[in-house]
Design a protein around this motif. Structure first.
Motif, PDB file in Angstrom:
ATOM      1  N   LEU A  54       0.844  -1.184   0.000  1.00  0.00           N
ATOM      2  CA  LEU A  54       0.000   0.000   0.000  1.00  0.00           C
ATOM      3  C   LEU A  54       0.886   1.243   0.000  1.00  0.00           C
ATOM      4  O   LEU A  54       1.839   1.330   0.778  1.00  0.00           O
ATOM      5  CB  LEU A  54      -0.905   0.005   1.240  1.00  0.00           C
ATOM      6  N   ILE A  55       0.573   2.195  -0.885  1.00  0.00           N
ATOM      7  CA  ILE A  55       1.359   3.412  -1.021  1.00  0.00           C
ATOM      8  C   ILE A  55       0.469   4.622  -0.751  1.00  0.00           C
ATOM      9  O   ILE A  55      -0.567   4.793  -1.388  1.00  0.00           O
ATOM     10  CB  ILE A  55       1.972   3.525  -2.431  1.00  0.00           C
ATOM     11  N   HIS A  56       0.878   5.449   0.206  1.00  0.00           N
ATOM     12  CA  HIS A  56       0.223   6.735   0.471  1.00  0.00           C
ATOM     13  C   HIS A  56       1.112   7.856  -0.043  1.00  0.00           C
ATOM     14  O   HIS A  56       2.325   7.842   0.186  1.00  0.00           O
ATOM     15  CB  HIS A  56       0.027   6.952   1.977  1.00  0.00           C
ATOM     16  N   ARG A  57       0.509   8.833  -0.702  1.00  0.00           N
ATOM     17  CA  ARG A  57       1.247  10.014  -1.151  1.00  0.00           C
ATOM     18  C   ARG A  57       0.698  11.251  -0.425  1.00  0.00           C
ATOM     19  O   ARG A  57      -0.516  11.432  -0.352  1.00  0.00           O
ATOM     20  CB  ARG A  57       1.133  10.189  -2.665  1.00  0.00           C
ATOM     21  N   TRP A  58       1.616  12.061   0.066  1.00  0.00           N
ATOM     22  CA  TRP A  58       1.285  13.240   0.852  1.00  0.00           C
ATOM     23  C   TRP A  58       1.981  14.471   0.273  1.00  0.00           C
ATOM     24  O   TRP A  58       3.011  14.353  -0.384  1.00  0.00           O
ATOM     25  CB  TRP A  58       1.779  13.083   2.298  1.00  0.00           C
ATOM     26  N   ILE A  71       6.148  10.029   0.612  1.00  0.00           N
ATOM     27  CA  ILE A  71       5.561   8.740   0.242  1.00  0.00           C
ATOM     28  C   ILE A  71       5.648   7.826   1.459  1.00  0.00           C
ATOM     29  O   ILE A  71       6.709   7.714   2.090  1.00  0.00           O
ATOM     30  CB  ILE A  71       6.321   8.099  -0.933  1.00  0.00           C
ATOM     31  N   VAL A  72       4.548   7.167   1.786  1.00  0.00           N
ATOM     32  CA  VAL A  72       4.543   6.179   2.870  1.00  0.00           C
ATOM     33  C   VAL A  72       4.254   4.813   2.275  1.00  0.00           C
ATOM     34  O   VAL A  72       3.299   4.640   1.505  1.00  0.00           O
ATOM     35  CB  VAL A  72       3.500   6.517   3.951  1.00  0.00           C
ATOM     36  N   HIS A  73       5.086   3.847   2.621  1.00  0.00           N
ATOM     37  CA  HIS A  73       4.924   2.461   2.177  1.00  0.00           C
ATOM     38  C   HIS A  73       4.464   1.618   3.363  1.00  0.00           C
ATOM     39  O   HIS A  73       5.076   1.655   4.429  1.00  0.00           O
ATOM     40  CB  HIS A  73       6.252   1.914   1.644  1.00  0.00           C
ATOM     41  N   VAL A  74       3.382   0.874   3.157  1.00  0.00           N
ATOM     42  CA  VAL A  74       2.854  -0.025   4.191  1.00  0.00           C
ATOM     43  C   VAL A  74       2.739  -1.427   3.618  1.00  0.00           C
ATOM     44  O   VAL A  74       2.192  -1.617   2.524  1.00  0.00           O
ATOM     45  CB  VAL A  74       1.462   0.435   4.696  1.00  0.00           C
ATOM     46  N   ASN A 113       3.917  -5.338   8.850  1.00  0.00           N
ATOM     47  CA  ASN A 113       5.272  -5.811   8.601  1.00  0.00           C
ATOM     48  C   ASN A 113       6.200  -4.636   8.310  1.00  0.00           C
ATOM     49  O   ASN A 113       7.374  -4.648   8.677  1.00  0.00           O
ATOM     50  CB  ASN A 113       5.265  -6.784   7.422  1.00  0.00           C
ATOM     51  N   ALA A 114       5.654  -3.598   7.634  1.00  0.00           N
ATOM     52  CA  ALA A 114       6.442  -2.407   7.323  1.00  0.00           C
ATOM     53  C   ALA A 114       5.544  -1.188   7.302  1.00  0.00           C
ATOM     54  O   ALA A 114       4.410  -1.248   6.825  1.00  0.00           O
ATOM     55  CB  ALA A 114       7.149  -2.553   5.977  1.00  0.00           C
ATOM     56  N   CYS A 115       6.037  -0.091   7.835  1.00  0.00           N
ATOM     57  CA  CYS A 115       5.396   1.222   7.742  1.00  0.00           C
ATOM     58  C   CYS A 115       6.537   2.225   7.760  1.00  0.00           C
ATOM     59  O   CYS A 115       7.187   2.407   8.790  1.00  0.00           O
ATOM     60  CB  CYS A 115       4.431   1.456   8.897  1.00  0.00           C
ATOM     61  N   GLU A 116       6.808   2.843   6.610  1.00  0.00           N
ATOM     62  CA  GLU A 116       8.030   3.629   6.476  1.00  0.00           C
ATOM     63  C   GLU A 116       7.856   4.704   5.407  1.00  0.00           C
ATOM     64  O   GLU A 116       7.044   4.554   4.495  1.00  0.00           O
ATOM     65  CB  GLU A 116       9.193   2.713   6.101  1.00  0.00           C
ATOM     66  N   ILE A 117       8.615   5.773   5.545  1.00  0.00           N
ATOM     67  CA  ILE A 117       8.651   6.793   4.515  1.00  0.00           C
ATOM     68  C   ILE A 117       9.647   6.359   3.447  1.00  0.00           C
ATOM     69  O   ILE A 117      10.771   5.953   3.752  1.00  0.00           O
ATOM     70  CB  ILE A 117       9.029   8.163   5.095  1.00  0.00           C
ATOM     71  N   TYR A 118       9.201   6.428   2.199  1.00  0.00           N
ATOM     72  CA  TYR A 118      10.028   6.049   1.052  1.00  0.00           C
ATOM     73  C   TYR A 118      10.451   7.286   0.277  1.00  0.00           C
ATOM     74  O   TYR A 118       9.688   8.258   0.164  1.00  0.00           O
ATOM     75  CB  TYR A 118       9.232   5.157   0.104  1.00  0.00           C
ATOM     76  N   SER A 119      11.623   7.222  -0.307  1.00  0.00           N
ATOM     77  CA  SER A 119      12.014   8.190  -1.318  1.00  0.00           C
ATOM     78  C   SER A 119      11.436   7.722  -2.663  1.00  0.00           C
ATOM     79  O   SER A 119      11.080   6.552  -2.817  1.00  0.00           O
ATOM     80  CB  SER A 119      13.534   8.270  -1.413  1.00  0.00           C
TER      81      SER A 119
END
Length: 272
Positions: A54-58, A71-74, A113-119
């Motif tokens: 799942l990708i969130h864009r802010w 960008i947040v990756h879940v 399993n993952a929740c992180e800010i992505y470049s």
């Protein structure tokens, strides 16, 4: 672990509920605290899924080159869940990795399993290592076909490999192979182009149904009778979790085995 249809359904719902809103973001658990502080007060723009990711864009609401984008990756993994709460939200209990609060509701993320800010480069790298996602309009089945056609691994393993097709899990694997009549132990090199095309077409047909309904529906209407589903809150399946029960089409006992650490179900007659 949720299969791809569940992530696409979740992305659509979060887009509808949160898109365009400025949110308060926190990490009651603390493991996402630094990242949450960077996101706090930003505008939630889009949610989308790539396979089981799942990708969130802010952004900060600014314009042009001065705007800040994040960008947040879940990846939910086996235990991750999102839970919606009406406002005011109750005090967080347990391991809440990320809390999102908007004008009308709040959402807690627990146990991913993952929740992180992505470049942007990290997102590009993630997408590059995933196979085509049948639920995305940009999916190219030729990429999956080339990988399968040259592999000696069993097709039952190949369909679960996210580098080959993104979003397929145990249920879709078992049920699509049954519906097209392919033995899960057949090597990829032994799968014909017509059979691959049938598998891909079936995924294009079945996975959007899962997105719309929230459950995986695989049994054709004319076969949707007889033995009940493996669980009271799930639709019927042909073979998934039906080991030892008669096949809905031919009556042969459904078989079970373990393939690369995952449960495998198939009918030895219909999938010979």
């Amino acid at each position: 672990m949720p299969e791809g249809h569940a992530l696409h359904r979740l992305a659509r719902r979060q887009q509808r509920l949160l898109g365009g809103q400025r949110l308060h973001v926190s990490s009651p658990q603390g493991r996402f605290a630094h990242e949450a502080a960077l996101l706090d007060g930003m505008v939630f723009r889009t949610a989308e899924a790539w396979g089981k990711h799942l990708i969130h864009r802010w952004d900060d609401g600014g314009r042009g080159t001065a705007a800040v984008h994040r960008i947040v990756h879940v990846h939910l993994g086996i235990y991750g869940t999102f839970r919606e709460e009406p406002l005011p939200m109750p005090e967080p209990t347990g391991q809440v990795r990320m809390r999102l609060i908007g004008p009308e509701l709040g959402i807690d993320l627990r146990g991913p399993n993952a929740c992180e800010i992505y470049s942007p480069d990290q997102l590009d790298a993630l997408v590059a290592r995933l196979g085509p996602d049948p639920l995305r309009k940009d999916a190219d089945p030729e990429i999956a076909w080339r990988a399968i056609h040259k592999s000696r691994r069993a097709i039952g393993s190949l369909l679960m490999d996210q580098k080959i097709i993104a979003g397929i899990g145990n249920i879709y694997r078992a049920e699509v192979l049954f519906r097209v009549g392919v033995d899960p132990y057949r090597p990829g090199t032994g799968v014909t182009r017509d059979e691959f095309d049938a598998v891909w077409a079936d995924l294009l047909h079945l996975m959007p149904i899962g997105v719309r309904r929230g459950h995986i529906h695989v049994v054709r209407p004319e076969d949707d009778h007889g033995a009940p589903a493996y669980s009271s809150d799930r639709p019927r399946t042909y073979v998934y979790r039906r080991a030892g029960e008669p096949c809905r089409l031919c009556g042969t006992a459904v078989l079970w085995a373990e393939m690369e650490g995952r449960n495998l179900f198939w009918c030895p007659s219909c999938q010979s």
